[in-house]
Design a protein around this motif. Structure first.
Motif, PDB file in Angstrom:
ATOM      1  N   SER A 257      59.458   4.245  19.687  1.00 49.16           N
ATOM      2  CA  SER A 257      59.347   4.454  21.127  1.00 49.16           C
ATOM      3  C   SER A 257      60.723   4.621  21.776  1.00 49.16           C
ATOM      4  N   MET A 258      60.666   5.068  23.009  1.00 49.81           N
ATOM      5  CA  MET A 258      61.860   5.444  23.755  1.00 49.81           C
ATOM      6  C   MET A 258      62.796   4.250  23.984  1.00 49.81           C
ATOM      7  N   ASN A 259      64.102   4.541  23.995  1.00 50.87           N
ATOM      8  CA  ASN A 259      65.081   3.505  24.351  1.00 50.87           C
ATOM      9  C   ASN A 259      65.191   3.431  25.869  1.00 50.87           C
ATOM     10  N   PHE A 260      65.233   2.234  26.395  1.00 48.02           N
ATOM     11  CA  PHE A 260      65.398   2.086  27.837  1.00 48.02           C
ATOM     12  C   PHE A 260      66.665   1.301  28.134  1.00 48.02           C
ATOM     13  N   ILE A 261      67.432   1.810  29.078  1.00 48.78           N
ATOM     14  CA  ILE A 261      68.632   1.103  29.511  1.00 48.78           C
ATOM     15  C   ILE A 261      68.542   0.918  31.019  1.00 48.78           C
ATOM     16  N   THR A 262      68.631  -0.329  31.447  1.00 45.73           N
ATOM     17  CA  THR A 262      68.544  -0.624  32.873  1.00 45.73           C
ATOM     18  C   THR A 262      69.949  -0.545  33.477  1.00 45.73           C
ATOM     19  N   GLY A 263      70.029   0.102  34.618  1.00 38.85           N
ATOM     20  CA  GLY A 263      71.340   0.254  35.248  1.00 38.85           C
ATOM     21  C   GLY A 263      71.207   0.675  36.690  1.00 38.85           C
TER      22      GLY A 263
END
Lengths: 381, 337
Positions: A257-263
């Motif tokens: 699944s997709m990588n998520f980066i919070t910013g």
């Protein structure tokens, strides 16, 4: 695609032409006691379209299919098939054929008996029954099995017979309720191709329920992703994969699944992480869903297969370096686990890549292929 | 397979070294086995002994019985007690033996079994596959019926049968008599009698069989996959079509269970038989009691034993015959579709 969709949530694509409705679901509500299973659901399925209802268990996809089939009574709303309101019609009067997960063959009847049961109930002349059974058996290549009982068939053969039972009825709409879930992996892949071939050959409308995203992506003209009784996104497999409308859809589709980066989104640039290992992604070339997107907390999603590795990194818009933490070789490709901006990050590399934990790996990211979501609403930006 | 089970004598030596291999050897005459089978044999003998005594006694004549050797086999085998029990023994004014009771019982049994199983089959099917609003409450009420002692309902049912008999008679007569008179025939009042007749007893048996049988069928049908039922509906089969063409052919095991339950239950019934019928319509069990418990004259033990065996013969046969069918039925039902 010749269909339109109105979703209660609001992100509706522009209505397309109104030609050739096959199945229309209008304002459908279904409650079991206090539990709302389907909530004001609208769906338009075009003539000859292959629509896949995809979602985790308990999202209401099978319930919706049962409503279309007439096996469940809706609490409110209408079902139209071929321009006729069939909301109060019996299942056999709707012009549908249905294939079930457990095959649901009549165990005491032969394959021929199973195929002809519906036709006999419709009091069809014997010649016609024989002709149709023969045709279905030919299409599905089950002629040698006609005199056998279901107990003497393998899983794949049983499911073919179940498809044949829908085929002989010569219906406009085929409904599939997770038809391949009981089969082993190889057979599932074989029968999947066969269903696709069948659709190309017959050009019937098909509605297909599954929780398997590979089935959904390979078979569908359009996919409806469901969650909690509402459709989260309706679109072609390409749209769903490349431009997921919400964080939920982005996370659900794709394996790994997709990588998520919070910013944070600041003046058209996405920033995440502190001093060490932080990323700065200028979002030039990214197609924003709305023209004016102000600064706000955001989540960026990057598919592991869209991460650039190897010699091409030099030409990537954004480059970064990570430390390899874990390597999962899968033969055709290798999955590398690392960290970017303090969050787990998966990278899909070629199966021949030689990497080991501890290696420093240069990677490239193309923001135009990424997906950007509002952190609060989880909608696509 | 045969190739692999090589002679242990030749291979044994070389394989001894690396310890246990293959199935663990089991001793047939272990102390556990002796205890277990010893107990089972003793218990079996204990339960078979009365049957043996009954058979032996029924084949002796009275002089031999009076000698008192209960367990000894008959010196001279006679079938006279069996003949007497079947055709000559007296109960009250009737001296035609158990045969009258046997035929009464058959006439009660067949319609009761058919009626009770039919009703329970349909209600069980409805309650599991065609649930309606309140069907669960309906089912709960039905099940509660199974827990109310019969004795409580004995007298109310007497009244119910008597009055409904009169009611039905009146209803028929109000229509029938005027019609009859207009055609100028010889008109007699129609009299429907439920209390004291075999038909009344059939109704009672059917009612009392309902809770347990409905539960049986409901649970069995509930175990049939819902998708099979849905597939049949898509194929255009209705309420009766699904019942007769899909569900019934799959129900052999449970039908056999229901038949065993009802045949033995109804055949062995004494209470309803004695309460709801009259002397000439008594079932076999009631008649057996009247023969065995008659106080006048000498006690003919051999006739009593023969009569008891005769009465027990029907449930015994059912167990032997249907036991086989039962196993076959389960095996047929095990083939999943």
């Amino acid at each position: 695609m010749t269909a339109t969709l109105r979703i209660a949530e609001g992100h509706s694509p522009a209505p397309k032409s109104e030609v050739g409705h096959s199945v229309q679901v209008k304002d459908l509500d279904l409650q079991f006691g206090a539990v709302k299973v389907l909530n004001d659901l609208n769906l338009d399925i075009g003539e000859g379209e292959f629509l896949v209802l995809l979602g985790p268990s308990g999202c209401g996809k099978s319930t919706l299919l049962n409503c279309i089939a007439g096996l469940l009574e809706p609490t409110d709303g209408q079902i139209w098939i071929k321009g006729q309101n069939v909301t109060w019609k019996e299942p056999n009067e709707r012009g549908i054929g249905m294939v079930f997960q457990s095959y649901a063959l009549y165990p005491q009847m032969t394959v021929e008996g199973n195929l002809s049961f519906g036709l006999k109930n419709a009091r069809m002349p014997k010649d016609e029954i024989r002709r149709r059974v023969a045709r279905a058996a030919e299409i599905l290549q089950i002629e040698p099995l006609l005199q056998r009982k279901p107990g003497a068939l393998s899983g794949g053969q049983r499911q073919r017979v179940a498809i044949g039972r829908a085929l002989v009825r010569d219906v406009d709409v085929f409904l599939f309720d997770e038809p391949l879930s009981n089969l082993d992996a190889k057979l599932r892949a074989d029968l999947r191709v066969e269903i696709k071939r069948l659709h190309q050959q017959l050009r019937n409308t098909m509605i297909y329920v599954t929780h398997d995203q590979v089935e959904a992506m390979t078979l569908a003209d359009r996919i409806a992703i469901m969650k909690g009784g509402v459709i989260m996104q309706l679109g072609t497999p390409d749209e769903i994969y490349n431009r997921p409308q919400s964080l939920y859809v982005a996370d659900f589709i794709g394996s790994p699944s997709m990588n998520f980066i919070t910013g944070h989104l600041e003046g058209g640039t996405f920033k995440a992480g502190g001093m060490s290992g932080g990323v700065v992604l200028p979002m030039e070339g990214y197609r924003f869903a709305t023209p004016q997107v102000g600064d706000r907390p955001a989540v960026i999603g990057i598919r592991p297969e869209h991460v650039i590795t190897g010699e091409l990194v030099a030409s990537a818009p954004v480059t970064h370096e990570v430390t390899v933490e874990l390597v999962e070789p899968m033969g055709s490709d290798t999955l590398v686990w690392a960290q970017v901006a303090g969050e787990r990050f998966r990278i899909r590399m070629d199966g021949q890549a030689r990497v080991a934990p501890g290696d420093r790996l240069p990677i490239g990211i193309d923001p135009s292929r990424a997906s950007l979501f509002d952190k609060k609403t989880e909608d696509r930006l | 397979m045969a190739e692999f089970s090589t002679n242990p004598a030749t291979l044994g030596a070389s394989r001894m070294d690396d310890g246990p291999r293959g199935p663990r050897p089991r001793r047939v005459l272990s102390s556990t086995n002796i205890m277990l089978y010893g107990t089972l044999i003793i218990v079996a003998l204990y339960y078979l002994l009365p049957l043996y005594v009954m058979i032996v006694t029924s084949l002796k004549d009275m002089t031999e019985i009076r000698m008192g050797n209960v367990f000894s086999p008959p010196v001279e085998v006679t079938f006279q007690p069996w003949v007497k029990a079947w055709a000559e023994a007296c109960t009250g004014v009737n001296c035609d033996g158990l045969s009258r009771g046997f035929w009464n019982s058959v006439r009660i049994l067949i319609p009761s079994v058919l009626l009770s199983i039919t009703i329970a089959l349909i209600s069980g099917y409805t309650l599991s596959k065609w649930k309606f609003k309140g069907s669960e409450i309906f089912f709960a009420i039905l099940i509660v019926g199974a827990f109310i002692p019969y004795q409580v309902m004995l007298y109310p049912i007497v009244i119910l049968l008597r009055d409904s008999g009169i009611g039905i008679s009146n209803a028929i007569n109000t229509v029938w008599l005027p019609v009859c008179e207009t055609f100028g025939g010889e008109c007699r009042r129609v009299r429907v009698q439920l209390f004291g007749s075999l038909s009344g007893l059939v109704i009672v048996h059917s009612i009392f069989g309902m809770p347990i049988l409905t539960l049986l069928f409901r649970n069995y049908f509930a175990s049939i996959p819902e998708e099979l039922f849905k597939a049949a509906r898509v194929d255009g089969a209705g309420f009766w079509g699904i019942l007769f063409r899909i569900m019934l052919p799959m129900s052999l095991p449970i039908l056999v269970v229901a038949i065993i339950l009802q045949v033995t239950g109804i055949w062995n019934d004494f209470l309803f038989g004695v309460v709801y019928t009259r002397a000439e319509a008594y079932p076999m069990t009631v008649q057996l009691n009247n023969i065995v418990n008659s106080v006048q004259g000498i006690k003919e033990y051999n006739v009593n034993m023969a009569a008891t065996l005769l009465t027990g013969l029907v449930p015994l046969t059912i167990y032997f015959v249907s036991g086989k069918l039962f196993v076959r039925g389960i095996a047929a039902g095990a083939v999943k579709g």
